[in-house]
Scaffold this active site. Structure first.
Site, PDB file in Angstrom:
ATOM      1  N   GLU A 150       0.026 -44.837  35.888  1.00 35.88           N
ATOM      2  CA  GLU A 150       0.294 -43.482  35.410  1.00 35.88           C
ATOM      3  C   GLU A 150       0.538 -43.485  33.899  1.00 35.88           C
ATOM      4  OE1 GLU A 150       3.519 -41.875  37.691  1.00 35.88           O
ATOM      5  OE2 GLU A 150       2.575 -42.371  39.608  1.00 35.88           O
ATOM      6  N   TYR A 182       4.985 -49.650  43.653  1.00 35.77           N
ATOM      7  CA  TYR A 182       5.656 -48.649  42.833  1.00 35.77           C
ATOM      8  C   TYR A 182       5.597 -48.983  41.338  1.00 35.77           C
ATOM      9  CZ  TYR A 182       8.826 -44.856  41.728  1.00 35.77           C
ATOM     10  OH  TYR A 182       9.362 -43.712  41.214  1.00 35.77           O
TER      11      TYR A 182
END
Length: 307
Positions: free
Chosen positions: A238, A231
């Site tokens: 991103e 994560y």
């Protein structure tokens, strides 16, 4: 100060030859019930007066329990106080099929990317979008079902973390990568897709098996642990893609707009992307906290009362 065991509310009823006990716990998992001589031992994880915790109690009888009575402990039936859901089987079938489809989709992405990495090496980084985008589009658009499920209480998933993941991923996929051809050949696309699919090939089969009341302990542990590296790394990848796209959006003027007269101010889309960078890390905090709580409830130390 001593730690005390959490004890659930226990209701007692007795007839001449029978004793009835009702334990006030819901969502009971892994009940451990046994009798040794004249003591009944109960221990289980469930939701009681002190929330989700491990509860236990020991009940001492006046005389030892006969061996033949001990065998009846295996016949204890836990009954839910929630009204029977006439659509339970239909709901389970629907959730099973949804998770199966998502598992197959992300597995296709993960396996193909892994094979291409071994065959092509670093060259596979630069055409990931063109080879995997269609399947990723399908899986991420289908994920809107998870928001609907959370809103309609079909599943117990919290709405806010579900929304954060759905919109966060789709902004990256459709806006940052899908709208800029220059971004589609960047190496960062490989890492985004690979980290997303690595998490999902364990999450979806976990939910799929839960629909049919099957638990594979290894899969459960991976499901509650794989997010720890994936994560944060996924959010980092991103963020890198957003940073790389900012000068491209500034040059092309895509999605920029001009405010009407008398302002006549051009608002560049890159400005919103800079704000979105902050939102990415705020979302990381919210979802990381949610996932940490899930794992702690499952594997962490249990809360205890204190004097």
């Amino acid at each position: 100060m001593q730690n005390q065991v959490l004890t659930p509310h226990v209701y007692w009823a007795q007839r001449h030859r029978e004793v009835y006990l009702r334990v006030e716990l819901s969502d009971v998992q892994h009940p451990d019930i046994s009798i040794t001589e004249n003591v009944l031992h109960f221990k289980a994880h469930g939701h009681g007066a002190k929330g989700d915790n491990v509860y236990e109690f020991h009940l001492e009888f006046l005389e030892p329990v006969k061996p033949q009575e001990e065998e009846r402990i295996n016949k204890i039936r836990m009954e839910s106080r929630v009204p029977n859901d006439s659509f339970a089987n239909l709901k389970r079938g629907y959730l099973f099929m949804y998770n199966l489809v998502q598992f197959l989709g992300f597995s296709w992405i993960f396996v193909n990317m892994t094979v291409r990495l071994f065959i092509l090496g670093k060259d596979s980084f630069y055409d990931t979008f063109h080879t995997m985008a269609d399947m990723m589009y399908f899986c991420q658009m289908l994920a809107v079902v998870e928001i609907i499920n959370a809103l309609l209480k079909v599943t117990r998933s919290p709405v806010i973390p579900t929304l954060i993941q759905f919109f966060g991923r789709n902004i990256i996929l459709f806006v940052i990568l899908g709208s800029l051809e220059e971004m589609q050949s960047k190496a960062v696309v490989f890492f985004i897709f690979y980290l997303w699919s690595t998490s999902e090939i364990f999450r979806y089969p976990f939910y799929m098996l839960a629909c049919i009341d099957i638990e594979w302990k290894l899969l459960t542990w991976i499901r509650y642990s794989i997010w720890i590296p994936c994560y944060p790394l996924g959010c980092l990848a991103e963020a890198v893609s957003v940073i790389q796209s900012i000068p491209l959006f500034s040059e092309t003027g895509k999605f920029s707009f001009t405010l009407p007269y008398p302002l006549n101010i051009t608002v560049k889309f890159s400005f919103f992307l800079q704000i979105y960078l902050i939102i990415i890390f705020l979302g990381l905090f919210v979802n990381f906290r949610h996932l940490y709580k899930q794992r702690r409830r499952r594997y962490g130390p249990k809360k205890r009362k204190t004097n």
